[in-house]
Design a protein around this motif. Structure first.
Motif, PDB file in Angstrom:
ATOM      1  N   LYS A 229      86.596  23.918   5.349  1.00  0.00           N
ATOM      2  CA  LYS A 229      86.688  25.338   4.974  1.00  0.00           C
ATOM      3  C   LYS A 229      85.421  26.079   5.372  1.00  0.00           C
ATOM      4  O   LYS A 229      85.475  27.174   5.942  1.00  0.00           O
ATOM      5  N   GLN A 230      84.256  25.492   5.106  1.00  0.00           N
ATOM      6  CA  GLN A 230      82.993  26.140   5.445  1.00  0.00           C
ATOM      7  C   GLN A 230      82.850  26.324   6.958  1.00  0.00           C
ATOM      8  O   GLN A 230      82.330  27.333   7.425  1.00  0.00           O
TER       9      GLN A 230
ATOM     10  N   LYS B 109      87.521  15.663  -1.437  1.00  0.00           N
ATOM     11  CA  LYS B 109      87.208  17.048  -1.806  1.00  0.00           C
ATOM     12  C   LYS B 109      86.082  17.590  -0.935  1.00  0.00           C
ATOM     13  O   LYS B 109      86.133  18.726  -0.482  1.00  0.00           O
ATOM     14  N   ASN B 110      85.063  16.771  -0.669  1.00  0.00           N
ATOM     15  CA  ASN B 110      83.956  17.207   0.175  1.00  0.00           C
ATOM     16  C   ASN B 110      84.406  17.472   1.600  1.00  0.00           C
ATOM     17  O   ASN B 110      83.933  18.407   2.232  1.00  0.00           O
TER      18      ASN B 110
ATOM     19  N   THR C  71      86.138  20.794   1.756  1.00  0.00           N
ATOM     20  CA  THR C  71      85.143  21.854   1.614  1.00  0.00           C
ATOM     21  C   THR C  71      84.382  22.061   2.915  1.00  0.00           C
ATOM     22  O   THR C  71      84.126  23.196   3.325  1.00  0.00           O
TER      23      THR C  71
END
Length: 91
Positions: A10-11, A3-4, A7
């Motif tokens: 995406k960032q 999940k990290n 993320t």
């Protein structure tokens, strides 16, 4: 970790919205598709690329951040005169 990682990807892409990009996507059986366009939008699970109209039959394509994580999609961003390859690097 999974999940990290998504993320983080995406960032990273959030900072490149509006930039020209080149996609190289594996489409199976030793076939790769290369497309160019502009990173238009990022959503929680996918990002949207507006393709160059004169080169492609579709106007937009979407890919998931997992495609970048698994390296089934190579994403290169054109920033000024430089090319920046977007990928996830484990720390």
């Amino acid at each position: 970790m999974g999940k990290n990682a998504l993320t983080e990807i995406k960032q990273t892409l959030d900072g490149y919205i509006g930039h020209r990009i080149r996609l190289k996507a594996n489409s199976g059986r030793r076939k790769t598709i290369e497309r160019t366009g502009v990173l238009e939008e990022t959503y929680p699970s996918v990002f949207i690329v507006k393709l160059d109209e004169d080169q492609h039959a579709f106007k937009r394509v979407s890919y998931s951040y997992a495609d970048i994580l698994t390296e089934s999609v190579e994403l290169t961003v054109y920033e000024d005169d430089q090319q920046v390859r977007v990928k996830y690097v484990k720390n």
